[in-house]
Motif scaffolding. Structure first.
Motif, PDB file in Angstrom:
ATOM      1  N   THR A 296     -15.311  -8.582 -10.867  1.00  0.00           N
ATOM      2  CA  THR A 296     -16.313  -7.759 -11.567  1.00  0.00           C
ATOM      3  C   THR A 296     -16.296  -7.992 -13.082  1.00  0.00           C
ATOM      4  N   ALA A 297     -15.387  -8.838 -13.543  1.00  0.00           N
ATOM      5  CA  ALA A 297     -15.249  -9.045 -15.000  1.00  0.00           C
ATOM      6  C   ALA A 297     -16.530  -9.554 -15.663  1.00  0.00           C
ATOM      7  N   PRO A 298     -17.255 -10.526 -15.081  1.00  0.00           N
ATOM      8  CA  PRO A 298     -18.469 -11.003 -15.743  1.00  0.00           C
ATOM      9  C   PRO A 298     -19.509  -9.902 -15.947  1.00  0.00           C
ATOM     10  N   LEU A 299     -19.688  -9.045 -14.952  1.00  0.00           N
ATOM     11  CA  LEU A 299     -20.651  -7.957 -15.091  1.00  0.00           C
ATOM     12  C   LEU A 299     -20.182  -6.961 -16.150  1.00  0.00           C
ATOM     13  N   LYS A 300     -18.895  -6.651 -16.149  1.00  0.00           N
ATOM     14  CA  LYS A 300     -18.365  -5.720 -17.149  1.00  0.00           C
ATOM     15  C   LYS A 300     -18.480  -6.299 -18.564  1.00  0.00           C
ATOM     16  N   ASP A 301     -18.240  -7.600 -18.687  1.00  0.00           N
ATOM     17  CA  ASP A 301     -18.377  -8.237 -20.004  1.00  0.00           C
ATOM     18  C   ASP A 301     -19.824  -8.179 -20.485  1.00  0.00           C
ATOM     19  N   ALA A 302     -20.763  -8.398 -19.576  1.00  0.00           N
ATOM     20  CA  ALA A 302     -22.177  -8.339 -19.944  1.00  0.00           C
ATOM     21  C   ALA A 302     -22.553  -6.940 -20.418  1.00  0.00           C
ATOM     22  N   ILE A 303     -22.009  -5.924 -19.734  1.00  0.00           N
ATOM     23  CA  ILE A 303     -22.308  -4.545 -20.131  1.00  0.00           C
ATOM     24  C   ILE A 303     -21.678  -4.229 -21.488  1.00  0.00           C
ATOM     25  N   LYS A 304     -20.466  -4.739 -21.711  1.00  0.00           N
ATOM     26  CA  LYS A 304     -19.812  -4.534 -23.016  1.00  0.00           C
ATOM     27  C   LYS A 304     -20.650  -5.124 -24.149  1.00  0.00           C
ATOM     28  N   ASN A 305     -21.320  -6.222 -23.846  1.00  0.00           N
ATOM     29  CA  ASN A 305     -22.123  -6.919 -24.855  1.00  0.00           C
ATOM     30  C   ASN A 305     -23.625  -6.693 -24.671  1.00  0.00           C
ATOM     31  N   ILE A 306     -23.975  -5.543 -24.106  1.00  0.00           N
ATOM     32  CA  ILE A 306     -25.371  -5.282 -23.758  1.00  0.00           C
ATOM     33  C   ILE A 306     -26.294  -5.315 -24.978  1.00  0.00           C
ATOM     34  N   LYS A 307     -25.758  -5.048 -26.155  1.00  0.00           N
ATOM     35  CA  LYS A 307     -26.583  -5.008 -27.367  1.00  0.00           C
ATOM     36  C   LYS A 307     -27.201  -6.363 -27.697  1.00  0.00           C
ATOM     37  N   LYS A 308     -26.600  -7.452 -27.219  1.00  0.00           N
ATOM     38  CA  LYS A 308     -27.126  -8.772 -27.575  1.00  0.00           C
ATOM     39  C   LYS A 308     -28.326  -9.175 -26.715  1.00  0.00           C
ATOM     40  N   TYR A 309     -28.587  -8.387 -25.640  1.00  0.00           N
ATOM     41  CA  TYR A 309     -29.695  -8.721 -24.756  1.00  0.00           C
ATOM     42  C   TYR A 309     -30.961  -7.964 -25.157  1.00  0.00           C
ATOM     43  N   GLU A 310     -32.107  -8.587 -24.852  1.00  0.00           N
ATOM     44  CA  GLU A 310     -33.399  -7.956 -25.144  1.00  0.00           C
ATOM     45  C   GLU A 310     -34.159  -7.590 -23.874  1.00  0.00           C
ATOM     46  N   TRP A 311     -33.821  -8.263 -22.769  1.00  0.00           N
ATOM     47  CA  TRP A 311     -34.436  -7.974 -21.475  1.00  0.00           C
ATOM     48  C   TRP A 311     -33.349  -7.796 -20.417  1.00  0.00           C
ATOM     49  N   LEU A 312     -33.602  -6.854 -19.504  1.00  0.00           N
ATOM     50  CA  LEU A 312     -32.734  -6.643 -18.343  1.00  0.00           C
ATOM     51  C   LEU A 312     -33.636  -6.709 -17.111  1.00  0.00           C
ATOM     52  N   THR A 326     -21.324   0.285 -12.124  1.00  0.00           N
ATOM     53  CA  THR A 326     -20.363  -0.309 -13.058  1.00  0.00           C
ATOM     54  C   THR A 326     -20.529   0.288 -14.452  1.00  0.00           C
ATOM     55  N   LEU A 327     -21.771   0.451 -14.868  1.00  0.00           N
ATOM     56  CA  LEU A 327     -22.057   1.051 -16.178  1.00  0.00           C
ATOM     57  C   LEU A 327     -21.419   2.427 -16.303  1.00  0.00           C
ATOM     58  N   PHE A 328     -21.612   3.247 -15.289  1.00  0.00           N
ATOM     59  CA  PHE A 328     -21.070   4.615 -15.319  1.00  0.00           C
ATOM     60  C   PHE A 328     -19.549   4.615 -15.212  1.00  0.00           C
ATOM     61  N   ASP A 329     -18.999   3.709 -14.373  1.00  0.00           N
ATOM     62  CA  ASP A 329     -17.543   3.621 -14.241  1.00  0.00           C
ATOM     63  C   ASP A 329     -16.886   3.241 -15.572  1.00  0.00           C
ATOM     64  N   MET A 330     -17.631   2.524 -16.412  1.00  0.00           N
ATOM     65  CA  MET A 330     -17.105   2.117 -17.723  1.00  0.00           C
ATOM     66  C   MET A 330     -17.267   3.208 -18.778  1.00  0.00           C
ATOM     67  N   GLY A 331     -17.797   4.357 -18.357  1.00  0.00           N
ATOM     68  CA  GLY A 331     -17.909   5.486 -19.274  1.00  0.00           C
ATOM     69  C   GLY A 331     -19.189   5.519 -20.081  1.00  0.00           C
ATOM     70  N   HIS A 332     -20.163   4.682 -19.726  1.00  0.00           N
ATOM     71  CA  HIS A 332     -21.436   4.661 -20.435  1.00  0.00           C
ATOM     72  C   HIS A 332     -22.488   5.450 -19.668  1.00  0.00           C
ATOM     73  N   ASP A 333     -23.641   5.660 -20.308  1.00  0.00           N
ATOM     74  CA  ASP A 333     -24.804   6.179 -19.605  1.00  0.00           C
ATOM     75  C   ASP A 333     -26.030   5.395 -20.056  1.00  0.00           C
ATOM     76  N   VAL A 334     -27.208   5.794 -19.612  1.00  0.00           N
ATOM     77  CA  VAL A 334     -28.415   4.993 -19.842  1.00  0.00           C
ATOM     78  C   VAL A 334     -28.792   4.883 -21.320  1.00  0.00           C
ATOM     79  N   ARG A 335     -28.190   5.684 -22.190  1.00  0.00           N
ATOM     80  CA  ARG A 335     -28.540   5.613 -23.609  1.00  0.00           C
ATOM     81  C   ARG A 335     -28.185   4.263 -24.223  1.00  0.00           C
ATOM     82  N   VAL A 336     -27.184   3.587 -23.659  1.00  0.00           N
ATOM     83  CA  VAL A 336     -26.798   2.280 -24.217  1.00  0.00           C
ATOM     84  C   VAL A 336     -27.837   1.203 -23.901  1.00  0.00           C
ATOM     85  N   LEU A 337     -28.800   1.537 -23.045  1.00  0.00           N
ATOM     86  CA  LEU A 337     -29.832   0.577 -22.660  1.00  0.00           C
ATOM     87  C   LEU A 337     -31.142   0.817 -23.405  1.00  0.00           C
TER      88      LEU A 337
END
Length: 511
Positions: A296-312, A326-337
């Motif tokens: 699951t590391a690649p997906l978690k890394d992408a979420i950690k670096n979500i700010k660099k993306y413009e489209w999902l 995965t997003l929620f398990d990492m302690g985030h919510d939809v505001r980071v998107l």
């Protein structure tokens, strides 16, 4: 420490249709530590049990008893004495020929608290689903429920045949198929007119329902000719004549069609529900299993670096589920998107994203290249960073077309589709015994995994008279590559589209 005695809930599981379960019964099943169920209780109801509940089958049919009634009584006492709350599921209503009274007496004698949760009895429901009201102002103002299990010819019979024969009540016999000839003989012998309408309803309220009608004079022969066996309800009285006018359940367009669902079990409920409402008997044989990726590391890394993306971009509801889990398990919510634009492949995926409070900006309706190009033609995608969380071994069309448009695409594995062959022997048995009318395929992986389970068999022969239904052209192409030709291809590449196409196919065949 004082051991707490559990409580036993004597629950009427209803006549067979899971939708006829009461709300209170469902709540009891959901909270029970132990679920004890019998032959006539729908196995679908076990889905309501919590994951760690102990499930115990104690079915009895035709002299084949998993446990005797005495042992069932003791089992309930024993589990409650161990401190477990027990949901005792009994077909129909526990107090209508269900021996619930005996179980309650045993619990009471051992100081075990219990509650009775009434259920819909087959004595009323089976005739109703066959279009036979047990009472009607013009035909019968009262009804009698009678056991058909007692041997009517024995000398000390408690059956009051003279009363039944002279009564204008509707007579409903439960558990009486084997004794049908004796029941008919005794009613006629005691004065019941031989032209009195009669019916037997087997597996009432389910897609397996069969109904045979006649009169007291003809019903035995007709039941024998139809090969009708238990479990069935016998209805005798003038209300039976209303069936021709009021029958509804077995007139549904897919009634009795045995349709295999190959979709993953966790996702099958929508398709099962839609087909069941149309009368189909759905047989769940999932050929795929959806699981998180091993890494699951690649997906978690992408979420950690979500700010660099413009489209999902999401290509399926599975991608959405595992991404947000995965997003929620990492302690985030939809505001980071909040800075992102979104695209979804297909209307169902778009709706699933909306469940998370996000509206898709772009909606390519299919994976086909022209659909992707058309959808993105109105937006500036060149030099944009795109995150594409999806399945391992997914089709390459989407990232290829986006790259051609100048997008910088990062693909990450959000989930895996694995082979599920746990029902392989069951599937082969159904095919060899001609017990399947249609098979539905909702993705390429369902087709390939299905065919892999038949690799040692004569596939052409096994599938000879079976309707094969595909959700869309990509799935159909996979089927053809495996040397099978779909009979049906959905015009709209969704579950509803698949159902609509199946319905249209069978309606055209009935004309």
């Amino acid at each position: 420490m004082i051991n707490k005695t559990g409580k036993v809930y004597l629950i009427g599981a209803g006549p067979g249709d899971p939708g006829l379960l009461t709300i209170k019964a469902k709540e009891c099943i959901e909270t029970a530590d132990v679920v004890v169920y019998d032959y006539l209780a729908s196995a679908v109801l076990l889905n309501y049990a919590k994951n760690n509940a102990q499930i115990i089958y104690v079915g009895k049919k035709g002299g084949d008893h998993t446990l005797t009634q005495d042992k069932i009584n003791l089992l309930l006492v024993d589990k409650a004495k161990q401190g477990f709350d027990v949901a005792r599921l009994k077909g129909g209503d526990p107090f209508v020929f269900g021996r619930g009274g005996e179980e309650a007496q045993m619990l009471l004698s051992h100081g075990v608290p219990y509650e009775v949760v009434p259920g819909v009895t087959s004595a009323i429901a089976a005739p109703a689903y066959a279009g036979i009201p047990v009472t009607h102002r013009d035909h019968a103002s009262f009804v009698s429920f009678i056991t058909g299990h007692e041997n009517p010819s024995k000398k000390d019979s408690s059956m009051q045949w003279d009363v039944y024969a002279k009564s204008n009540a509707t007579l409903v016999f439960l558990m009486g198929v084997k004794n049908l000839a004796n029941i008919v003989k005794n009613l006629i012998k005691h004065g019941k007119p031989s032209d009195t309408p009669a019916a037997l309803v087997r597996w009432g309220t389910t897609a397996r329902q069969e109904t045979v009608t006649g009169t007291l004079e003809t019903i035995v022969d007709r039941v024998r000719q139809a090969g009708l066996k238990s479990p069935a309800v016998i209805v005798i009285g003038h209300v039976v004549s209303l069936r021709n006018e009021l029958a509804w359940f077995d007139k549904r367009p897919l009634f009795g069609k045995r349709i295999v669902i190959t979709r993953a079990r966790a996702q099958a409920s929508g398709l099962v529900s839609k087909l069941s409402k149309l009368g189909a008997l759905c047989i769940e044989i999932p050929t795929i299993q959806i699981a998180p990726p091993k890494d699951t590391a690649p997906l978690k890394d992408a979420i950690k670096n979500i700010k660099k993306y413009e489209w999902l971009i999401f290509t399926s509801v599975n991608g959405i589920k595992f991404f947000f889990d995965t997003l929620f398990d990492m302690g985030h919510d939809v505001r980071v998107l909040g800075h992102l634009k979104f695209a979804c492949i297909g209307p169902v995926t778009k709706q699933r994203l909306k469940d998370y409070g996000i509206i898709s900006d772009i909606l390519p309706k299919t994976y086909r290249a022209e659909s992707v190009i058309d959808a993105f033609s109105s937006v500036q995608i060149k030099n944009k960073k795109v995150l594409l969380p999806r399945a391992r071994l997914a089709r390459t069309i989407l990232p290829e077309e986006l790259t051609k448009m100048g997008a910088m695409v990062d693909e990450v594995i959000a989930y895996e589709t694995k082979l599920n062959d746990e029902d392989k022997e069951y599937l082969i048995s159904l095919l060899e015994n001609n017990e399947i009318d249609a098979i539905t395929f909702t993705s390429s992986s369902t087709v390939s995994n299905f065919m892999s389970q038949l690799e040692t068999k004569n596939t052409k022969q096994l599938l000879k008279n079976i309707v094969l239904a595909s959700i869309g052209p990509i799935t159909s192409d996979t089927a053809r590559s495996l040397d099978i030709e779909p009979d049906i291809e959905a015009k709209e590449y969704t579950i509803q589209g698949l159902v609509t196409s199946l319905l249209a196919y069978y309606e055209s065949k009935s004309k």
